[in-house]
Scaffold this motif. Structure first.
Motif, PDB file in Angstrom:
ATOM      1  N   ASN A  68      59.616  38.486  55.506  1.00 34.24           N
ATOM      2  CA  ASN A  68      58.894  37.457  56.282  1.00 34.24           C
ATOM      3  C   ASN A  68      58.097  36.546  55.356  1.00 34.24           C
ATOM      4  OD1 ASN A  68      59.855  38.170  58.782  1.00 34.24           O
ATOM      5  ND2 ASN A  68      58.201  39.619  59.179  1.00 34.24           N
ATOM      6  N   TRP A  69      57.483  37.134  54.321  1.00 37.65           N
ATOM      7  CA  TRP A  69      56.709  36.339  53.371  1.00 37.65           C
ATOM      8  C   TRP A  69      57.604  35.317  52.674  1.00 37.65           C
ATOM      9  CZ3 TRP A  69      52.451  34.226  52.099  1.00 37.65           C
ATOM     10  CH2 TRP A  69      52.238  33.748  50.831  1.00 37.65           C
ATOM     11  N   LYS A  70      58.766  35.729  52.192  1.00 42.56           N
ATOM     12  CA  LYS A  70      59.689  34.812  51.502  1.00 42.56           C
ATOM     13  C   LYS A  70      60.193  33.724  52.447  1.00 42.56           C
ATOM     14  CE  LYS A  70      61.304  38.019  47.968  1.00 42.56           C
ATOM     15  NZ  LYS A  70      62.451  38.806  47.472  1.00 42.56           N
ATOM     16  N   LYS A  71      60.434  34.085  53.693  1.00 41.27           N
ATOM     17  CA  LYS A  71      60.877  33.086  54.679  1.00 41.27           C
ATOM     18  C   LYS A  71      59.772  32.051  54.928  1.00 41.27           C
ATOM     19  CE  LYS A  71      64.025  36.143  57.241  1.00 41.27           C
ATOM     20  NZ  LYS A  71      65.161  36.043  56.449  1.00 41.27           N
ATOM     21  N   ARG A  72      58.525  32.511  55.023  1.00 38.36           N
ATOM     22  CA  ARG A  72      57.402  31.578  55.211  1.00 38.36           C
ATOM     23  C   ARG A  72      57.222  30.687  53.987  1.00 38.36           C
ATOM     24  NH1 ARG A  72      54.066  36.255  57.039  1.00 38.36           N
ATOM     25  NH2 ARG A  72      54.624  36.495  59.207  1.00 38.36           N
ATOM     26  N   TRP A  73      57.324  31.267  52.796  1.00 40.64           N
ATOM     27  CA  TRP A  73      57.191  30.514  51.548  1.00 40.64           C
ATOM     28  C   TRP A  73      58.272  29.439  51.467  1.00 40.64           C
ATOM     29  CZ3 TRP A  73      53.404  29.787  48.448  1.00 40.64           C
ATOM     30  CH2 TRP A  73      53.601  29.323  47.154  1.00 40.64           C
ATOM     31  N   ARG A  74      59.505  29.815  51.834  1.00 37.22           N
ATOM     32  CA  ARG A  74      60.614  28.881  51.838  1.00 37.22           C
ATOM     33  C   ARG A  74      60.351  27.728  52.817  1.00 37.22           C
ATOM     34  NH1 ARG A  74      64.629  26.777  54.184  1.00 37.22           N
ATOM     35  NH2 ARG A  74      66.677  26.638  53.294  1.00 37.22           N
ATOM     36  N   LYS A  75      59.875  28.067  54.015  1.00 36.92           N
ATOM     37  CA  LYS A  75      59.594  27.039  55.027  1.00 36.92           C
ATOM     38  C   LYS A  75      58.484  26.100  54.536  1.00 36.92           C
ATOM     39  CE  LYS A  75      59.277  26.369  59.880  1.00 36.92           C
ATOM     40  NZ  LYS A  75      60.535  26.200  60.532  1.00 36.92           N
ATOM     41  N   LEU A  76      57.472  26.654  53.882  1.00 34.35           N
ATOM     42  CA  LEU A  76      56.398  25.832  53.327  1.00 34.35           C
ATOM     43  C   LEU A  76      56.962  24.854  52.292  1.00 34.35           C
ATOM     44  CD1 LEU A  76      53.398  25.114  52.980  1.00 34.35           C
ATOM     45  CD2 LEU A  76      53.284  26.930  51.258  1.00 34.35           C
TER      46      LEU A  76
END
Length: 191
Positions: A68-76
């Motif tokens: 989830n953290w990597k997905k959020r970082w990617r979206k950012l």
């Protein structure tokens, strides 16, 4: 590189990593997935699909943004890159016709990339690989194949050139960006 034997085990075969932003979203991703499936029907090749975002639970597919953290970082990163481009966009309808590739993910140390005999890049935009990340893969010295699903790889950022031929000499004066000039962002990316 390729070792042929009567043994159908894939332990001594050529390892190909197919790299794509998505697994099944868009034409380039579908082509990458089909190629992976076809290559794995042979005994000479073991193909793995390395994607930023997976859409299925296929065991032959490895997702880079797997938490989830990597997905959020990617979206950012995606949002930041789009926001940085807004002052330069000529019109909202062209917002996704140009990719700056400022942000991306270093996959050069990923185990699949490290073990691969051949790297095969497909469509890697929308913040999966930046220009720097592609350079990191080239510097590994592994044979690399690029399947171009649009012209982004050899232009200064556009996915389709329309009637523009600036990329043949040196991008600049880009028809897709506001305040275009000889040394604009398309020229810098093209270099």
């Amino acid at each position: 590189m390729m070792i042929k034997s009567n043994d159908t085990s894939k332990s001594e075969c050529m390892k190909v990593v197919i790299i794509s932003t998505y697994e099944t979203h868009g034409g380039g991703s579908i082509a990458a997935k089909r190629l992976s499936l076809a290559l794995n029907k042979t005994s000479e090749v073991e193909a793995k699909l390395l994607v930023d975002l997976a859409q299925t639970k296929d065991p032959q597919v490895t997702e880079v943004a797997n938490t989830n953290w990597k997905k959020r970082w990617r979206k950012l990163h995606f949002i930041l890159e789009r926001m940085l481009f807004i002052p330069f966009e000529l019109s909202k309808k062209e917002r996704y016709s140009f990719s700056t590739a400022y942000f991306g993910t270093d996959i050069s140390k990923h185990p699949l990339v490290q073990e691969a005999d051949i790297l095969h890049l497909h469509w890697v935009n929308q913040n999966f690989l930046s220009h720097k990340n592609i350079r990191q893969l080239i510097e590994l010295g592994k044979p690399m194949v690029i399947t171009m699903h649009d012209v982004w790889y050899f232009t200064g950022g556009c996915h389709y050139t329309r009637e523009c031929d600036h990329f043949t000499k040196s991008c600049g004066n880009c028809v897709l960006i506001k305040h275009a000039g000889e040394k604009d962002m398309s020229h810098k990316a093209w270099k």
